[in-house]
Design an enzyme around this catalytic site. Structure first.
Site, short mmCIF file in Angstrom:
data_model
loop_
_atom_site.label_atom_id
_atom_site.label_comp_id
_atom_site.label_asym_id
_atom_site.label_seq_id
_atom_site.Cartn_x
_atom_site.Cartn_y
_atom_site.Cartn_z
N TYR A 1 -24.43 17.51 53.09
CA TYR A 1 -23.25 16.74 52.66
C TYR A 1 -22.19 16.64 53.76
O TYR A 1 -21.05 16.27 53.49
CB TYR A 1 -22.58 17.35 51.43
CG TYR A 1 -23.27 17.12 50.11
CD1 TYR A 1 -24.36 16.28 49.98
CD2 TYR A 1 -22.80 17.75 48.96
CE1 TYR A 1 -24.98 16.09 48.76
CE2 TYR A 1 -23.41 17.56 47.73
CZ TYR A 1 -24.50 16.74 47.64
OH TYR A 1 -25.11 16.56 46.42
N HIS B 1 -24.53 8.52 50.75
CA HIS B 1 -23.45 9.13 49.97
C HIS B 1 -22.11 8.44 50.20
O HIS B 1 -21.07 9.09 50.40
CB HIS B 1 -23.34 10.62 50.28
CG HIS B 1 -24.50 11.43 49.77
ND1 HIS B 1 -25.71 11.45 50.42
CD2 HIS B 1 -24.63 12.22 48.68
CE1 HIS B 1 -26.55 12.23 49.75
NE2 HIS B 1 -25.92 12.70 48.68
N TYR C 1 -24.15 7.33 42.10
CA TYR C 1 -24.45 8.42 43.02
C TYR C 1 -25.82 8.21 43.66
O TYR C 1 -26.78 7.90 42.98
CB TYR C 1 -24.40 9.74 42.26
CG TYR C 1 -24.48 10.97 43.14
CD1 TYR C 1 -23.62 11.12 44.22
CD2 TYR C 1 -25.40 11.97 42.88
CE1 TYR C 1 -23.68 12.25 45.02
CE2 TYR C 1 -25.47 13.11 43.66
CZ TYR C 1 -24.61 13.25 44.74
OH TYR C 1 -24.67 14.36 45.53
N HIS C 2 -25.89 8.39 44.98
CA HIS C 2 -27.11 8.19 45.77
C HIS C 2 -27.49 6.72 45.90
O HIS C 2 -28.67 6.39 46.04
CB HIS C 2 -28.29 8.98 45.19
CG HIS C 2 -28.20 10.46 45.41
ND1 HIS C 2 -28.96 11.37 44.71
CD2 HIS C 2 -27.43 11.19 46.26
CE1 HIS C 2 -28.66 12.60 45.11
NE2 HIS C 2 -27.73 12.51 46.06
#
Length: 629
Positions: free
Chosen positions: A249, A570, A472-473
């Site tokens: 991340y 992301h 998300y993603h």
């Protein structure tokens, strides 16, 4: 007897009235899937079709409201208003309400309102395309694209790569040191999938950035210290030196001197530090020596967000990193505090003021839309299970170690967490996807409708809605023809039970200005030849301060820009920036353009060149390699 009969009739009438009210109450507010009455159709004067259902309502917020005398006048207004696809008319108040294009319209019976929605043919009408743009059909993919990268190629880009985790559609479980990839050819619309296992690297949730020579650097993720390099020239993957500490991340960016910088990333490799405080300070990668160097002075602590509901390990994720002069980096978010990082010696950090005093913007979007000016928007205070923000800003760089100038913009139409943003060739910013209340691996509270921010007016305009949630993603990338690829979302944990949120597909979005008034492809500026001061055969290479010479069918009214090829995961695309070019001279239909002389403004790497008309229509993007000065 008469009195008894009258009493019976009166009682019966009361019962009938009570029954009628009871039936009305049971119908009003009841969710419906089909129009409970006959319904009708209406075609506006600009030939946009709508389905109309009286005595019904869409139980979602109004986005725009205007006074209109009749239902038909309301529909006419909607047909000319960008982003109006669903609408409701209040005949008593004579108020016309645009509902935009909600993910869940929440259609209800209600005798107080009349609802209408654009038909499929209406969505494809010329008048709709020129105000809302157009989304393509959904295209199935061979992996869920959690990350994606435009592959450099001369004279123009023809494909992108996308990857997920060890599996095309899931992550987690026992460690498996491989990554599922696919290639997509945008000229033939063909695709192929393959597994990368030779680097022993599960690249899920990494840092990602394109190096000066066009190679893609993928660092960390599930295999937390690993670094993989993809070489587009040989179409090969190789294992590079490991980072000094494991990360996931984190964000990574290519510096003005061609090195790669990364910071943060407590998703994998441990939190580090003491007492649960993340201490994943910066480090740099030198591609010439294949060596990572720790930068203990480039401390992560100043860029941590102030709070996350899941704990400290979420506070150093997905930094907004912008390379600038002399190897410096501006960290513009997601924390409310901004910082300058230096990458020479042992590194350093200098506070650069506050972007947004009200809140951090984790999982927000950011993009450099013109030289030294960054657009940032959305996100949330916490990484998940938190409201998506509407807040938007511009951040203007004033020099290394100087506080940038921050301008608060009007709010976006929708709060968005996990959205994506792409800078368009004309400098506008396209924002798509996300959730009004962010929750990973879920489609609840999805925002299907995109919006475009125009820096000339500082206004957001609603446009068309995608067919599939992108949360998300998910990823988005600018194509060389000016379309935007929007895909992915999900990639659930193995046996995680969230497959409904898995979206192994994509759509292309075509902006409104790429259509003419008849709904056909707009006329584009045509490039006849493109040459550069450091040209090598057909490879257009240029040094900082060098020139590009372009011959077109016409140069009248054109502006010119470079847009760096993107690499995204992301919601972060640190490679993405748009740099306007200065006209040196014009002779007939040939124009000579000056590239900025500072690799901080125009970092080394691969770019699209675009000639842009005043209408927004632009040439097909041609590949330019900006060299390291």
């Amino acid at each position: 007897m008469f009195e008894s009969l009258l009493e019976s009739l009166t009682l019966g009438s009361c019962l009938l009235v009570a029954l009628a009210f009871s039936q009305a109450d049971s119908v009003k507010g009841q969710n419906i899937d089909n129009c409970p009455n006959a319904g009708s159709t209406y075609t506006s004067r600009n030939k946009v079709g709508f389905n109309v259902c009286r005595q019904t309502d869409y139980g979602v917020d109004n986005l725009q409201s205007v006074s209109q005398a009749t239902l038909n006048a309301c529909i006419e207004w909607c047909s000319t208003t960008p982003g109006c696809i669903y609408g409701v008319y209040d005949p008593v108040a004579k108020m016309c309400n645009s509902k935009g294009s909600p993910y869940t319209p929440n259609w209800k019976s209600d005798p107080s309102f009349d609802s209408f929605v654009m038909t499929s043919a209406g969505l494809d009408a010329p008048a709709t395309k020129t105000k809302n743009g157009r989304w393509s059909d959904v295209i199935q993919l061979q992996v869920i694209p959690v990350a994606a990268y435009m592959v450099p190629q001369f004279p123009s880009v023809t494909k992108f790569l996308a990857f997920s985790s060890w599996s095309p559609s899931t992550f987690g479980g026992a460690a498996q040191y491989q990554t599922a990839f696919q290639s997509y050819d945008i000229t033939s619309n063909t695709q192929s999938s393959f597994m990368v296992s030779n680097t022993m690297h599960d690249m899920f949730c990494p840092g990602i950035n394109s190096l000066a020579d066009g190679r893609l650097m993928i660092d960390g993720g599930n295999t937390d210290a690993a670094t993989t390099i993809y070489d587009p020239a040989s179409n090969t993957f190789s294992r590079a030196a490991d980072m000094k500490m494991g990360r996931g991340y984190q964000a990574s960016v290519t510096l003005s001197d061609g090195r790669g910088f990364t910071i943060g990333g407590s998703y994998t490799g441990g939190i580090g530090g003491q007492n649960g405080v993340p201490m994943k300070d910066g480090e740099v990668y030198d591609p010439s020596s294949n060596q990572w160097t720790a930068l203990p002075g480039a401390q992560v602590a100043p860029m941590l967000t102030t709070y996350d509901n899941a704990g400290a390990w979420r506070t150093d994720n997905h930094a907004w990193l912008w390379a600038w002069s002399s190897g410096s980096v501006l960290q513009a978010g997601p924390s409310k505090n901004m910082n300058w990082y230096t990458t020479s010696g042992s590194g350093g950090v200098t506070a650069a003021g506050t972007r947004n005093a009200a809140n951090d913007q984790m999982c927000g979007v950011n993009v450099m839309y013109t030289t030294g000016k960054i657009f940032g928007a959305g996100g949330s205070q916490s990484y998940s299970d938190a409201p998506g923000l509407k807040a938007a800003h511009t951040i203007t760089i004033n020099g290394v170690n100087q506080n940038p100038t921050v301008q608060q913009l009007p709010d976006m139409w929708y709060g968005r967490m996990y959205a994506n943003a792409v800078v368009l060739p004309n400098g506008q910013v396209f924002i798509s996807g996300g959730q009004t209340y962010g929750k990973g691996f879920s489609d609840t509270n999805s925002v299907l409708q995109a919006e475009i921010w125009d820096p000339k007016t500082n206004k957001f305009t609603l446009v068309g809605a995608s067919s599939v949630p992108r949360n998300y993603h998910s990823v988005s990338l600018l194509m060389p023809d000016g379309r935007v690829m929007s895909g992915g979302g999900g990639l659930c944990y193995v046996n995680g039970g969230c497959n409904d949120a898995n979206h192994q597909d994509m759509q292309f979005y075509t902006p409104p200005y790429l259509f003419d008034s008849n709904g056909n492809a707009a006329v584009r500026p045509q490039v006849t030849t493109l040459r550069s001061s450091q040209q090598n055969g057909n490879q257009i290479r240029v040094s900082p301060g060098g020139t590009l010479t372009v011959t077109l069918n016409s140069v009248s009214g054109l502006t010119h820009a470079l847009v760096r090829l993107g690499s995204v995961t992301h919601s972060i695309n640190s490679d993405q920036r748009r740099i306007p070019l200065t006209v040196v001279r014009t002779i007939g239909s040939t124009v000579t353009l000056r590239v900025p002389s500072d690799n901080g403004i125009v970092p080394p790497g691969f770019y699209y060149y675009f000639a842009v008309a005043s209408s927004g229509s632009h040439s097909l993007g041609l590949t330019v390699n900006v060299l390291k000065g």
